[in-house]
Design a protein around this motif. Sequence first.
Motif, PDB file in Angstrom:
ATOM      1  N   THR A  10      44.525  42.389 111.106  1.00  0.00           N
ATOM      2  CA  THR A  10      45.221  41.752 112.336  1.00  0.00           C
ATOM      3  C   THR A  10      44.606  42.178 113.675  1.00  0.00           C
ATOM      4  O   THR A  10      44.841  41.416 114.636  1.00  0.00           O
ATOM      5  N   GLN A  11      43.715  42.851 113.865  1.00  0.00           N
ATOM      6  CA  GLN A  11      43.103  43.540 115.043  1.00  0.00           C
ATOM      7  C   GLN A  11      41.511  43.952 114.799  1.00  0.00           C
ATOM      8  O   GLN A  11      41.265  44.274 113.663  1.00  0.00           O
ATOM      9  N   ARG A  12      41.100  43.633 116.148  1.00  0.00           N
ATOM     10  CA  ARG A  12      39.462  43.882 115.905  1.00  0.00           C
ATOM     11  C   ARG A  12      39.033  44.866 116.916  1.00  0.00           C
ATOM     12  O   ARG A  12      39.572  44.192 118.017  1.00  0.00           O
ATOM     13  N   ARG A  13      38.289  45.709 116.542  1.00  0.00           N
ATOM     14  CA  ARG A  13      37.752  46.463 117.659  1.00  0.00           C
ATOM     15  C   ARG A  13      36.022  46.484 117.631  1.00  0.00           C
ATOM     16  O   ARG A  13      35.486  46.793 116.628  1.00  0.00           O
ATOM     17  N   ALA A  14      35.690  45.891 118.592  1.00  0.00           N
ATOM     18  CA  ALA A  14      34.167  45.760 118.695  1.00  0.00           C
ATOM     19  C   ALA A  14      33.478  46.864 119.893  1.00  0.00           C
ATOM     20  O   ALA A  14      33.966  46.998 120.858  1.00  0.00           O
ATOM     21  N   SER A  15      32.560  47.553 119.519  1.00  0.00           N
ATOM     22  CA  SER A  15      31.777  48.293 120.450  1.00  0.00           C
ATOM     23  C   SER A  15      30.255  48.283 120.461  1.00  0.00           C
ATOM     24  O   SER A  15      29.812  47.715 119.632  1.00  0.00           O
ATOM     25  N   TYR A  16      29.806  48.743 121.672  1.00  0.00           N
ATOM     26  CA  TYR A  16      28.265  48.626 121.695  1.00  0.00           C
ATOM     27  C   TYR A  16      27.741  49.933 122.676  1.00  0.00           C
ATOM     28  O   TYR A  16      28.658  50.026 123.666  1.00  0.00           O
ATOM     29  N   SER A  17      26.939  50.661 122.129  1.00  0.00           N
ATOM     30  CA  SER A  17      26.232  51.692 122.858  1.00  0.00           C
ATOM     31  C   SER A  17      24.864  51.651 122.939  1.00  0.00           C
ATOM     32  O   SER A  17      24.087  51.141 121.732  1.00  0.00           O
ATOM     33  N   ALA A  18      23.959  51.925 123.878  1.00  0.00           N
ATOM     34  CA  ALA A  18      22.617  51.751 124.074  1.00  0.00           C
ATOM     35  C   ALA A  18      22.198  53.194 124.728  1.00  0.00           C
ATOM     36  O   ALA A  18      22.703  53.577 125.598  1.00  0.00           O
ATOM     37  N   THR A  19      20.831  53.468 124.259  1.00  0.00           N
ATOM     38  CA  THR A  19      20.331  54.569 124.741  1.00  0.00           C
ATOM     39  C   THR A  19      18.907  53.866 125.741  1.00  0.00           C
ATOM     40  O   THR A  19      18.311  53.328 125.260  1.00  0.00           O
ATOM     41  N   LEU A  20      18.993  54.158 126.867  1.00  0.00           N
ATOM     42  CA  LEU A  20      18.071  53.653 128.146  1.00  0.00           C
ATOM     43  C   LEU A  20      17.370  54.602 128.877  1.00  0.00           C
ATOM     44  O   LEU A  20      17.818  55.562 129.112  1.00  0.00           O
ATOM     45  N   GLU A  21      16.003  54.499 128.829  1.00  0.00           N
ATOM     46  CA  GLU A  21      15.222  55.624 129.725  1.00  0.00           C
ATOM     47  C   GLU A  21      14.730  54.865 131.003  1.00  0.00           C
ATOM     48  O   GLU A  21      14.254  53.816 130.967  1.00  0.00           O
ATOM     49  N   VAL A  22      15.204  55.661 132.255  1.00  0.00           N
ATOM     50  CA  VAL A  22      14.844  55.141 133.435  1.00  0.00           C
ATOM     51  C   VAL A  22      13.728  55.979 133.871  1.00  0.00           C
ATOM     52  O   VAL A  22      13.718  57.131 133.881  1.00  0.00           O
ATOM     53  N   LEU A  23      12.531  55.239 134.421  1.00  0.00           N
ATOM     54  CA  LEU A  23      11.291  56.095 134.771  1.00  0.00           C
ATOM     55  C   LEU A  23      11.239  56.060 136.181  1.00  0.00           C
ATOM     56  O   LEU A  23      11.917  55.368 137.063  1.00  0.00           O
ATOM     57  N   PRO A  24      10.502  57.143 136.781  1.00  0.00           N
ATOM     58  CA  PRO A  24      10.476  57.482 137.846  1.00  0.00           C
ATOM     59  C   PRO A  24       9.719  56.227 138.792  1.00  0.00           C
ATOM     60  O   PRO A  24       8.890  55.555 137.972  1.00  0.00           O
ATOM     61  N   GLN A  25       9.812  56.210 139.802  1.00  0.00           N
ATOM     62  CA  GLN A  25       9.013  55.281 140.670  1.00  0.00           C
ATOM     63  C   GLN A  25       7.463  55.711 140.852  1.00  0.00           C
ATOM     64  O   GLN A  25       7.306  56.695 140.843  1.00  0.00           O
TER      65      GLN A  25
END
Length: 269
Positions: A254-269
């Motif tokens: 009767t109920q749905r739970r959706a989740s999303y997770s991601a690992t991202l890498e941010v590089l220096p300029q």
Amino acid sequence: MKVSSKILALVVALALPLSAQAHKAWLLPSDTVLSGADPWITVDAAVSNDLFYFNHVPLRLDALTISGPDGQPVSAENSAKGKYRSTFDVHLSEPGTYRIAVVNAGLFASWEENGKPKRWRGNAESFASEVPKHARDLKVSQSAGRIETFVTAGRPNEIALKPTGTGLELVPVTHPNDLFAGEAATFKLLLDGEPAKDLSIEIIPDGIRYRDKQNEMTATSDKDGQFSVTWPSAGRYWLHAEHEDDKTSMPQATQRRASYSATLEVLPQ
């Protein structure tokens, strides 16, 4: 009056939001942007208290999928499961962008039996045989979770980034392996292939083990499911969003739970 370290820790924990205390599931690649001949990566996978540190349980890899630059599946190699983490290698044999994901779906049920609460977790196939048909106070919910990361060898492309149309998904407007400190990146969230509007997104930088707060950033998706984030510094970030509704694909729920997770890498300029 002196306050013991245990009491102080408890007070601090109670003062934190629930999201700060919750376990976090993640995939952590050894590199996200590679060049040169015959590149490989190793990926750590865990559920932990401290982000990107192995201190709770390994992430199960039963539902691991890897999409190559041509959209075709790629096999993980040298998979292993330890006490606190799982690991596997990926051979980036073709140039382009790879999408690495653990995609889970299932049912959770609770009911009363002989005056005692009972709980069950599993899939639709086992539900019929393992949960009593006429259970008292039966409550059933459906879950769909996607945990992923992105890796590019050589020149990036977008074939592997195509959404499946199921559950909560991230569609990069800015390529996920083209993120730089001080610059804004734009992403789009979809729910079952449609824009996921008005969703709250949490972005947490690495290193929370060595500070007394998460330093989380927040964003909200617009009517098109889009949101933007400006990265304050280089490093690894964990992005997370959740959604609840009654649009289940399993008749028992009767109920749905959706989740999303991601690992991202941010590089220096």
